[in-house]
Design a protein around this motif. Structure first.
Motif, short mmCIF file in Angstrom:
data_model
loop_
_atom_site.label_atom_id
_atom_site.label_comp_id
_atom_site.label_asym_id
_atom_site.label_seq_id
_atom_site.Cartn_x
_atom_site.Cartn_y
_atom_site.Cartn_z
N GLY B 105 0.78 -1.22 0.00
CA GLY B 105 0.00 0.00 0.00
C GLY B 105 0.82 1.27 0.00
O GLY B 105 0.28 2.34 0.26
N THR B 106 2.11 1.18 -0.27
CA THR B 106 2.93 2.39 -0.29
C THR B 106 3.49 2.64 -1.69
O THR B 106 3.46 1.76 -2.53
CB THR B 106 4.14 2.28 0.67
OG1 THR B 106 4.95 1.19 0.24
CG2 THR B 106 3.69 2.02 2.09
N VAL B 107 3.97 3.83 -1.87
CA VAL B 107 4.68 4.16 -3.11
C VAL B 107 6.14 4.36 -2.75
O VAL B 107 6.48 5.20 -1.92
CB VAL B 107 4.13 5.43 -3.76
CG1 VAL B 107 4.93 5.76 -5.02
CG2 VAL B 107 2.67 5.27 -4.10
N HIS B 108 6.99 3.56 -3.35
CA HIS B 108 8.41 3.64 -3.07
C HIS B 108 9.08 4.13 -4.35
O HIS B 108 9.02 3.46 -5.37
CB HIS B 108 8.93 2.25 -2.70
CG HIS B 108 10.07 2.29 -1.74
ND1 HIS B 108 9.97 1.86 -0.45
CD2 HIS B 108 11.34 2.70 -1.89
CE1 HIS B 108 11.13 2.00 0.17
NE2 HIS B 108 11.98 2.51 -0.69
N THR B 283 0.41 -1.40 -4.39
CA THR B 283 1.76 -1.03 -3.98
C THR B 283 2.54 -0.66 -5.24
O THR B 283 2.42 -1.35 -6.24
CB THR B 283 2.45 -2.21 -3.29
OG1 THR B 283 1.54 -2.76 -2.34
CG2 THR B 283 3.73 -1.78 -2.62
N VAL B 284 3.29 0.41 -5.16
CA VAL B 284 3.95 0.90 -6.36
C VAL B 284 5.43 1.14 -6.12
O VAL B 284 5.82 1.70 -5.08
CB VAL B 284 3.30 2.22 -6.84
CG1 VAL B 284 4.03 2.77 -8.06
CG2 VAL B 284 1.83 2.03 -7.16
N VAL B 285 6.25 0.68 -7.03
CA VAL B 285 7.65 1.10 -7.06
C VAL B 285 7.80 1.98 -8.30
O VAL B 285 7.42 1.59 -9.39
CB VAL B 285 8.62 -0.09 -7.14
CG1 VAL B 285 10.04 0.39 -7.37
CG2 VAL B 285 8.54 -0.91 -5.87
N LEU B 286 8.33 3.15 -8.08
CA LEU B 286 8.31 4.16 -9.11
C LEU B 286 9.72 4.65 -9.41
O LEU B 286 10.43 5.06 -8.51
CB LEU B 286 7.45 5.32 -8.59
CG LEU B 286 7.35 6.61 -9.38
CD1 LEU B 286 6.52 6.38 -10.62
CD2 LEU B 286 6.72 7.69 -8.52
N VAL B 287 10.11 4.56 -10.67
CA VAL B 287 11.35 5.21 -11.09
C VAL B 287 10.94 6.41 -11.91
O VAL B 287 10.15 6.27 -12.85
CB VAL B 287 12.22 4.27 -11.95
CG1 VAL B 287 13.35 5.04 -12.61
CG2 VAL B 287 12.79 3.16 -11.10
N GLU B 288 11.39 7.58 -11.55
CA GLU B 288 10.87 8.76 -12.23
C GLU B 288 11.84 9.92 -12.11
O GLU B 288 12.53 10.07 -11.10
CB GLU B 288 9.51 9.11 -11.61
CG GLU B 288 8.79 10.30 -12.23
CD GLU B 288 8.62 10.17 -13.73
OE1 GLU B 288 7.93 9.25 -14.17
OE2 GLU B 288 9.19 11.00 -14.46
N HIS B 289 11.89 10.73 -13.15
CA HIS B 289 12.73 11.92 -13.13
C HIS B 289 11.95 13.17 -12.75
O HIS B 289 12.52 14.18 -12.38
CB HIS B 289 13.38 12.14 -14.50
CG HIS B 289 14.62 11.32 -14.69
ND1 HIS B 289 15.73 11.49 -13.90
CD2 HIS B 289 14.92 10.33 -15.56
CE1 HIS B 289 16.65 10.63 -14.29
NE2 HIS B 289 16.18 9.91 -15.28
N MET B 295 7.91 13.61 -5.38
CA MET B 295 7.70 14.17 -4.04
C MET B 295 6.22 14.09 -3.65
O MET B 295 5.88 13.94 -2.49
CB MET B 295 8.16 15.63 -4.01
CG MET B 295 9.67 15.78 -4.21
SD MET B 295 10.59 14.98 -2.89
CE MET B 295 12.20 14.86 -3.62
N GLU B 296 5.37 14.23 -4.65
CA GLU B 296 3.94 14.26 -4.40
C GLU B 296 3.39 12.90 -3.99
O GLU B 296 2.61 12.79 -3.07
CB GLU B 296 3.25 14.76 -5.68
CG GLU B 296 2.00 15.55 -5.49
CD GLU B 296 2.15 16.72 -4.52
OE1 GLU B 296 1.32 16.76 -3.60
OE2 GLU B 296 3.08 17.53 -4.67
N VAL B 297 3.81 11.85 -4.70
CA VAL B 297 3.14 10.56 -4.48
C VAL B 297 3.90 9.59 -3.57
O VAL B 297 3.31 8.65 -3.06
CB VAL B 297 2.85 9.83 -5.82
CG1 VAL B 297 2.01 10.68 -6.74
CG2 VAL B 297 4.14 9.40 -6.51
N SER B 298 5.20 9.84 -3.35
CA SER B 298 5.98 8.79 -2.70
C SER B 298 5.82 8.79 -1.18
O SER B 298 5.68 9.83 -0.55
CB SER B 298 7.47 8.97 -3.02
OG SER B 298 7.64 9.06 -4.39
N ASP B 299 5.87 7.60 -0.61
CA ASP B 299 5.97 7.46 0.83
C ASP B 299 7.43 7.37 1.24
O ASP B 299 7.81 7.79 2.33
CB ASP B 299 5.25 6.20 1.29
CG ASP B 299 3.76 6.29 1.01
OD1 ASP B 299 3.15 7.26 1.47
OD2 ASP B 299 3.23 5.41 0.30
N ALA B 300 8.23 6.78 0.39
CA ALA B 300 9.66 6.68 0.67
C ALA B 300 10.42 6.78 -0.64
O ALA B 300 9.89 6.44 -1.69
CB ALA B 300 9.97 5.35 1.35
#
Lengths: 334, 343
Positions: B105-108, B283-289, B295-300
């Motif tokens: 349930g988090t965005v990493h 649950t999301v793992v996000l690679v992004e520039h 900053m808006e969506v991430s928990d960590a």
């Protein structure tokens, strides 16, 4: 999608109508012979197009499978007295197993390397057929008895024509079903983007192998029947030239188009017959026709013409457009 | 500020986990610090660093996990656990001893300058590359060295930086491909069913079609329900990939630069979409520039530089970490930033 589905039935109905009406113009044995030959080639090409056009894997050894099917029928019925149907099925099973074993390592290769490996496989098969002359009759070939289904023998061209016509319809129907199923989508997906397909949980290697085996089995079945029909089989049918002819039919007719395979087989079977009137220039003109087709209709006859129709459809009356689309089965893009 | 926090963490991973197993296995996932001897020293400096308390919470949830992640029983509350992962290409170590733990349930997010090893890490985490060393756990399955499709089958959906769309079919069919593993019926039964188009298959196809259409609506592509995939604009392809990944019914979604090549409003829409997905428990793992999006969506956020972990923590903390600023902007700018903060 519903559009595609309905046009799929239209295509099948159109093909059935053509097969049903063709005897009206087939005035003698020779014409029947050509039509039956088209049927055999079309069945092999549909199978080959599943592999090349839909799954994106080349095979330059398909004549080998065709030849193995033919020789299996010839030997099992001739030397061992098996019923033709059982012999044909055994041949298909045997060729399927061979394709499975050979395909496992071969299909790891891509592009030109895969072409080379399948080419090698085909050449090995034809060499074995030539050299095992005690079994196969060597370069001279071998005679094959008549075909019979459940005691009903196919004796004349007419009977063969209806039999092959029905079989062709069945092949088209089965292949269309396959393409429009989860498995068919998986094949098309791995053709378009293998990494994307894997990300969707598709085991690309297993699917390539599966379609390779299926495609080889189609070729073997057609080979068995063709051997019974002509009553004679030579190693040339398993040779490299025949493999290339088959691939050419697929490419000319249109990749990833089932009706493309049928049209390609029809055109390239008919054309040499027609061009015999040109005697010495036959091959030159045949080559020129093929080159022109690939230059002006690069995606192959059926998909390119379908695209042209799409462009012209506004200029034509809608009812005619619908009928034309039905006729060509709206070939899918490669 | 997080520099002092690091060593105790490193120590914690070696610290005798088995010594207090009762304490160890359960407290891990639930709010880290509580009653957990070894990780408490690491916590306060970080918690203190991030001003926003609501940000500190997810950090507490994710952070303790990243230390021990746990072989065996540990990953129960981490969906994805990456341990000491390295990948060498010849002499180049593209990913060097990176660990990561993602809780449900988090965005990493994984960020870092170009060439930091983000995409390599992502490709390791979904099986495109096999790790040179280290391990990857999805739930309680050890997937180190498993093929790409096996990750997908265990519930890892992913999208690509350059959309890997199947151009030879319709948009809807693209999404239906994502349902593949829920439709699969084994080699022979599947083949027979497909060839003969048995009624069972027809029913399954209808269901597939409906579910795929529903997913296209979820990602906002209802306009393209009847379109061929190659007729879609770029921004729509990005969403189509997300829909296809969702069709897997994944436990975890890996998004590789979902906003790359999108304009501002499209990026905001992607951000909203990610928010919706997380709300539904994804649950999301996000690679992004796109830092605003991150900053808006991430928990960590895990910051990579030269293949190594540079920093990890909640967005607020990472944003102010001088080493992160230095990695992105160079030493000078980092000093400027520091003095600006001081003033």
């Amino acid at each position: 999608m519903s559009h595609y589905r309905s046009s799929r039935h239209h295509g099948l109905i159109a093909l059935a109508a053509i097969i049903a009406l063709l005897p009206l113009v087939l005035s003698n044995k020779y014409f029947y012979d050509v039509a039956i030959l088209i049927g055999f080639n079309a069945i092999v090409c549909i199978g080959l197009n599943l592999l090349i056009g839909y799954a994106g894997q080349i095979s330059l050894g398909h004549a080998g499978f065709f030849g193995l099917g033919a020789y299996a029928s010839a030997i099992l019925t001739g030397n061992y007295g098996w019923p033709p149907v059982i012999a044909a099925l055994a041949g298909m099973a045997g060729v399927g197993s061979l394709a499975f074993l050979a395909g496992r390592p071969i299909l790891k290769l891509k592009g030109h390397y895969l072409a080379m490996a399948t080419l090698g496989l085909g050449i090995i098969i034809s060499l074995v057929i030539v050299n095992q002359d005690r079994l196969t009759g060597g370069p001279d070939g071998i005679t094959v008895g008549p075909f019979s289904v459940l005691g009903f023998a196919l004796e004349n061209e007419r009977a063969w024509y209806w039999f092959i016509g029905g079989l062709l319809l069945l092949t088209v129907w089965l292949s269309q079903n396959l393409i429009d199923s989860p498995m068919g989508r998986a094949l098309r997906a791995l053709h378009s983007s293998e990494v994307g397909a894997q990300a969707a949980g598709i085991n690309a290697a297993a699917h390539k192998l599966q379609i390779f085996v299926l495609s080889a089995t189609f070729a073997a079945g057609a080979g068995s029947l063709a051997a019974h029909y002509s009553g004679f089989i030579t190693p040339a049918k398993a040779g490299f030239i025949h493999s290339v002819e088959l691939v050419t039919m697929v490419v000319l007719g249109g990749m990833a188009s089932i009706y493309g395979a049928v049209v390609g087989a029809a055109v390239l079977t008919l054309l040499p017959q027609i061009l015999t009137v040109l005697k010495d220039y036959e091959m030159v003109v045949l080559g020129a026709v093929m080159m022109a087709t690939m230059i002006f209709l690069p995606r192959g006859l059926v998909p390119s013409l379908a695209a042209l129709c799409e462009r012209w459809r506004d200029l034509l009356p809608p009812s005619l457009v619908l009928r034309l689309e039905a006729l060509i089965g709206r070939g899918r893009k490669p | 500020m997080s520099a002092p926090a690091r060593p105790p963490e490193g120590g914690a991973s070696q610290s005798p986990e088995r010594a207090q197993p009762a304490n160890r296995t359960h407290p891990l996932p639930q709010e880290g610090g509580r009653g957990d001897g070894s990780s408490t020293p690491a916590r306060p400096p970080e918690g203190g660093a991030s001003q926003s308390p609501e940000r500190a919470q997810p950090a507490n949830r994710t952070h303790p996990l990243s230390q021990e992640g746990g072989r065996g029983e540990g990953p129960r509350m981490t969906i994805l656990s990456v341990q000491n992962l390295s990948r060498r290409f010849g002499g180049l170590t593209a990913v060097d001893d990176v660990s990561l733990a993602v809780s449900p349930g988090t965005v990493h997010a994984v960020i870092g300058p170009n060439g930091a090893g983000k995409t390599t890490l992502l490709n390791l985490m979904c099986g495109i590359y096999t790790p040179s060393s280290g391990s990857i756990w999805l739930d309680d399955h050890d997937l180190s060295g498993a093929p790409h499709y096996a990750f997908a089958r265990l519930g890892l959906g992913r999208t690509f930086q350059t959309p890997q769309i199947f151009n030879n079919m319709s948009a809807l069919e693209n999404v239906m491909v994502g349902r593949y593993m829920h439709e699969q019926r084994g080699l022979f039964l599947g083949l027979a069913e497909a060839l003969l188009r048995l009624p069972t298959l027809r029913a399954a196809e209808r269901r597939s079609r409906e579910e795929a259409a529903e997913l296209m609506r979820v990602v906002g592509l209802e306009r393209y329900l009847d379109a061929e995939a190659d007729a879609l604009p770029y921004g729509a392809l990005k969403r189509l990939e997300i829909a296809r990944a969702l069709a897997l019914k994944p436990k975890l979604l890996l998004l590789d630069e979902p906003a790359a090549g999108l304009n501002h409003s499209e990026a905001v829409e992607i951000e909203q979409l990610i928010g919706q997905l997380v709300e539904r428990g994804m649950t999301v793992v996000l690679v992004e520039h796109n830092m605003r999006l991150v900053m808006e969506v991430s928990d960590a956020i895990l910051v990579l530089d030269h293949g190594r972990r540079l920093a990890e923590g909640p967005p607020q903390m990472v944003r102010e970490d001088p080493r992160v600023i230095e990695a992105y902007l160079g030493k000078e700018a980092a000093e400027d930033a520091r003095s600006a903060v001081a003033v």
